[in-house]
Scaffold this motif. Structure first.
Motif, short mmCIF file in Angstrom:
data_model
loop_
_atom_site.label_atom_id
_atom_site.label_comp_id
_atom_site.label_asym_id
_atom_site.label_seq_id
_atom_site.Cartn_x
_atom_site.Cartn_y
_atom_site.Cartn_z
N VAL A 62 -20.82 -28.80 4.35
CA VAL A 62 -19.59 -27.55 5.16
C VAL A 62 -20.33 -27.63 6.69
O VAL A 62 -20.83 -26.88 6.70
CB VAL A 62 -19.01 -26.95 4.82
N LYS A 73 -19.74 -27.77 10.83
CA LYS A 73 -17.85 -27.40 11.16
C LYS A 73 -18.79 -27.34 12.27
O LYS A 73 -19.70 -26.04 13.54
CB LYS A 73 -17.50 -25.49 11.14
N ILE A 105 -16.14 -32.15 5.98
CA ILE A 105 -16.67 -31.55 4.38
C ILE A 105 -17.47 -33.07 3.53
O ILE A 105 -16.66 -34.14 3.25
CB ILE A 105 -15.76 -31.28 3.51
N LYS A 119 -16.06 -20.49 16.32
CA LYS A 119 -16.17 -20.50 15.20
C LYS A 119 -17.59 -19.44 14.45
O LYS A 119 -17.80 -18.44 14.06
CB LYS A 119 -16.59 -21.47 13.76
N VAL A 132 -14.09 -29.50 11.10
CA VAL A 132 -14.98 -29.61 10.04
C VAL A 132 -14.81 -30.84 8.94
O VAL A 132 -14.02 -31.01 9.39
CB VAL A 132 -13.64 -28.20 9.22
N LYS A 149 -2.32 -29.83 4.13
CA LYS A 149 -2.86 -30.58 5.23
C LYS A 149 -3.16 -31.52 5.22
O LYS A 149 -3.03 -32.62 6.46
CB LYS A 149 -4.10 -30.12 5.32
N GLU A 191 -6.44 -22.11 -1.90
CA GLU A 191 -6.76 -21.30 0.00
C GLU A 191 -4.57 -21.17 0.04
O GLU A 191 -3.60 -21.50 -0.31
CB GLU A 191 -6.67 -22.75 0.69
N ALA A 211 -17.93 -17.57 3.42
CA ALA A 211 -19.14 -18.51 2.80
C ALA A 211 -20.69 -17.89 3.27
O ALA A 211 -20.60 -17.46 5.03
CB ALA A 211 -18.77 -19.86 3.11
N GLU A 245 -21.83 -24.30 6.55
CA GLU A 245 -21.73 -23.00 5.59
C GLU A 245 -21.29 -23.61 3.77
O GLU A 245 -21.33 -24.86 3.48
CB GLU A 245 -20.90 -21.89 6.03
N GLU A 246 -21.94 -22.52 3.54
CA GLU A 246 -21.26 -22.88 1.58
C GLU A 246 -19.87 -23.04 1.13
O GLU A 246 -19.01 -22.66 1.95
CB GLU A 246 -21.36 -21.55 1.18
N PHE A 247 -20.23 -24.11 0.11
CA PHE A 247 -19.14 -24.79 -0.13
C PHE A 247 -17.89 -23.68 -0.90
O PHE A 247 -18.64 -23.43 -2.06
CB PHE A 247 -18.74 -26.05 -0.88
N LEU A 248 -16.98 -23.19 -0.70
CA LEU A 248 -16.60 -22.26 -1.68
C LEU A 248 -15.24 -23.01 -2.64
O LEU A 248 -14.41 -23.89 -2.21
CB LEU A 248 -15.11 -21.08 -0.91
N ILE A 259 -11.49 -18.65 5.51
CA ILE A 259 -12.10 -19.44 5.35
C ILE A 259 -12.51 -19.91 7.56
O ILE A 259 -12.99 -20.16 8.18
CB ILE A 259 -11.62 -20.90 4.87
N GLU A 260 -11.16 -19.57 7.70
CA GLU A 260 -11.15 -19.36 8.94
C GLU A 260 -10.04 -18.02 9.83
O GLU A 260 -9.79 -17.39 9.41
CB GLU A 260 -10.99 -20.52 9.63
P1 AMP Z 1 -10.41 -24.86 8.49
O1 AMP Z 1 -10.57 -25.94 9.84
O2 AMP Z 1 -12.13 -23.87 9.12
O3 AMP Z 1 -9.61 -24.25 8.40
O4 AMP Z 1 -11.58 -26.14 7.63
C1 AMP Z 1 -10.63 -27.20 7.62
C2 AMP Z 1 -10.40 -26.93 5.85
O5 AMP Z 1 -12.01 -27.25 5.30
C3 AMP Z 1 -9.78 -26.16 5.16
O6 AMP Z 1 -8.81 -25.40 4.99
C4 AMP Z 1 -10.39 -26.34 3.58
O7 AMP Z 1 -9.31 -26.53 2.82
C5 AMP Z 1 -11.64 -26.90 4.24
N1 AMP Z 1 -12.61 -25.56 4.29
C6 AMP Z 1 -13.38 -24.53 5.44
N2 AMP Z 1 -14.13 -24.68 4.72
C7 AMP Z 1 -15.11 -24.22 3.91
C8 AMP Z 1 -15.56 -23.58 2.86
N3 AMP Z 1 -16.45 -23.04 3.33
N4 AMP Z 1 -15.74 -24.36 1.46
C9 AMP Z 1 -14.67 -25.43 1.44
N5 AMP Z 1 -14.09 -25.93 1.75
C10 AMP Z 1 -13.27 -24.69 3.34
#
Ligand code: AMP
Length: 423
Positions: free
Chosen positions: A147, A149, A161, A107, A159, A220, A198, A122, A191-194, A288-289
């Motif tokens: 957040v 990761k 939160i 990441k 991840v 999810k 999605e 973010a 990272e910053e929470f957005l 986000i990813e």
């Molecule tokens: P990821 O494995 O990176 O997809 O993260 C899993 C889930 O965490 C995502 O589908 C988002 O719902 C949540 N998430 C990850 N990063 C953020 C972020 N910067 N702000 C808000 N939600 C996030």
């Protein structure tokens, strides 16, 4: 042509279902596959990470193409393994080389890549055990939620939160100092929470250009209304109503094109699917990813909407002729509902007999955690079967999937009844 598809989930059943319809295919092998893939090809008892075993199988069976479903073999370098072998180097492998798969495999790499190429994401900082103090100080001066990761692959669990600073400090400590996710959490990104909604956007890339595939939205969380713990995915829909032309133009201009150009400029040979996990914030897309493969359960909604011969597209990917292809999209909607085992995503039951498959009409069943035992099909995983259907609206597609989800039976079967509720 003989084709080898690596993986064993609903995504691989969906890809295999489509590939098996191509007149170019003589034999389709799936390693290791599941009970569903044995209906569309031949299952082979090989792990997708057993590279020497795959090499032998490819040579013994005159395989002309290898399609890689999951991320691990890509991040472990299966494409490089083929390129470095005199006898394998000319066999197309669908999926990026290791260095390009790092968009998902690390990441931190993905975030730095986005920063280098001006791709919106973010704001973030990275920490290791050597600067844990700075991480704690960073949490102290940031606002909740936090957040965190894990940098590496953590089977979709990396991840976390945290709603409070106390929890974030404990979590950071546990990831860095107690190796909560093993080597994957030796580096942690905060990272910053957005705040936004999605969606998942997919392209096929041949390393020179790209073709946009239908987008999807996945669900999810295990519980209704997106509550409870995260899972591998409980359902999906395609297309996504808020991904209108204006928004998708921004996605292409600000995210997809800079990603493809960035990969080229950095000499990262990317031939395969790129998955953009996006969030729409005040009308604007942020990444986000990245994932280096198709999503699951998005594939179960996206693949049935692609009308092209998938083998033709894959051949164009490997020969870098994708520019000439036009993606033909089924205008109908698709909706997928995932049936899971009792207890999932925690400890779950296995070995339950699945019945009434013969009653299913107007849906496709994509198997995930299933296997054959004598003349029966039994559950062997948390996510068991995806039920996918077409319709003239999301509601019509999902109504059909729900009708059939209710017909299929195994002890402890659970599914969410509100897929698509927010659209
Ligand atoms: P990821 O494995 O990176 O997809 O993260 C899993 C889930 O965490 C995502 O589908 C988002 O719902 C949540 N998430 C990850 N990063 C953020 C972020 N910067 N702000 C808000 N939600 C996030």
């Amino acid at each position: 042509m003989n084709i080898l598809l690596l993986g064993s989930g609903g995504r691989e059943h969906a890809i295999g279902w489509k590939v098996s319809q191509s007149p170019k295919v003589d034999n389709l092998f799936i390693a290791p596959g599941n009970a569903g893939t044995s209906d569309i090809g031949k299952n082979v008892p090989l792990s997708p990470n057993d590279f020497p075993g795959i090499r032998q199988f490819v040579l013994d069976n005159n395989i002309g193409m290898v399609i890689v479903g999951p991320e691990d073999p890509l991040v472990n370098g299966i494409h490089n393994f083929f390129l470095e072998d005199e006898q394998l180097k000319n066999i197309p492998v669908i999926g990026p080389v290791k260095q390009a798969a790092m968009l998902e495999g690390s990441k931190e790499f993905g975030k730095h890549f986005m920063n280098r190429h001006g791709i919106p994401t973010a704001a973030y900082r990275t920490f290791t055990k050597d600067n844990l103090d700075e991480g704690i100080a960073f949490i102290n001066r940031s606002c909740p939620p936090y957040v965190l990761k894990a940098d590496g692959l953590a089977a979709g669990k990396g991840v976390v939160i945290c709603p409070t600073a106390d929890e974030a400090r404990l979590e950071l400590h546990s990831m860095l100092m107690e190796s909560k996710f093993g080597a994957a959490s030796a580096i942690v990104i905060i990272e910053e929470f957005l705040i936004g909604i999605e969606l998942s956007v997919f392209v096929l890339s041949d390393g020179k250009t790209y073709k946009l595939l239908p987008e999807a939205k996945d669900y999810k969380k295990i519980g209704e209304g997106d509550t409870g713990p995260n899972t591998g995915g409980m359902g999906s829909v395609s297309p996504v109503s808020f991904a209108d032309k204006q928004f998708m133009d921004k996605v292409e201009k600000r995210i997809i094109i800079p990603t493809i150009e960035g990969l080229k400029n950095e000499n990262l040979d990317y031939r395969g699917f790129i998955f953009f996990g996006l969030i729409k914030v005040d009308g604007d897309p942020y990444v986000i990813e990245y994932n280096c493969r198709m999503g699951d359960p998005e594939a179960e909604s996206v693949i049935p909407r692609i009308q092209n011969d998938l083998v033709d597209l894959f051949l164009a990917v490997s020969s870098q002729q994708l520019e000439k292809e036009v993606i033909l999209t089924d205008p109908r909607f698709t909706g997928t509902v995932m049936l899971v085992s009792k207890g999932y995503p925690d400890q779950y039951e296995k070995g339950k007999v699945i019945t009434k498959q013969e009653n299913i009409k107007d849906s496709i069943l994509f198997h995930a955690g299933t296997k054959r035992e004598a003349d029966k099909v039994v559950t062997s995983g948390g996510r068991v079967i995806a039920v996918s259907s077409w319709g003239s609206s999301i509601k019509e597609a999902l109504d059909t999937s729900y009708r059939n989800a209710g017909l299929l039976d195994f002890e402890g079967r659970y599914y969410r009844t509100d897929i698509g509720f927010d659209l």
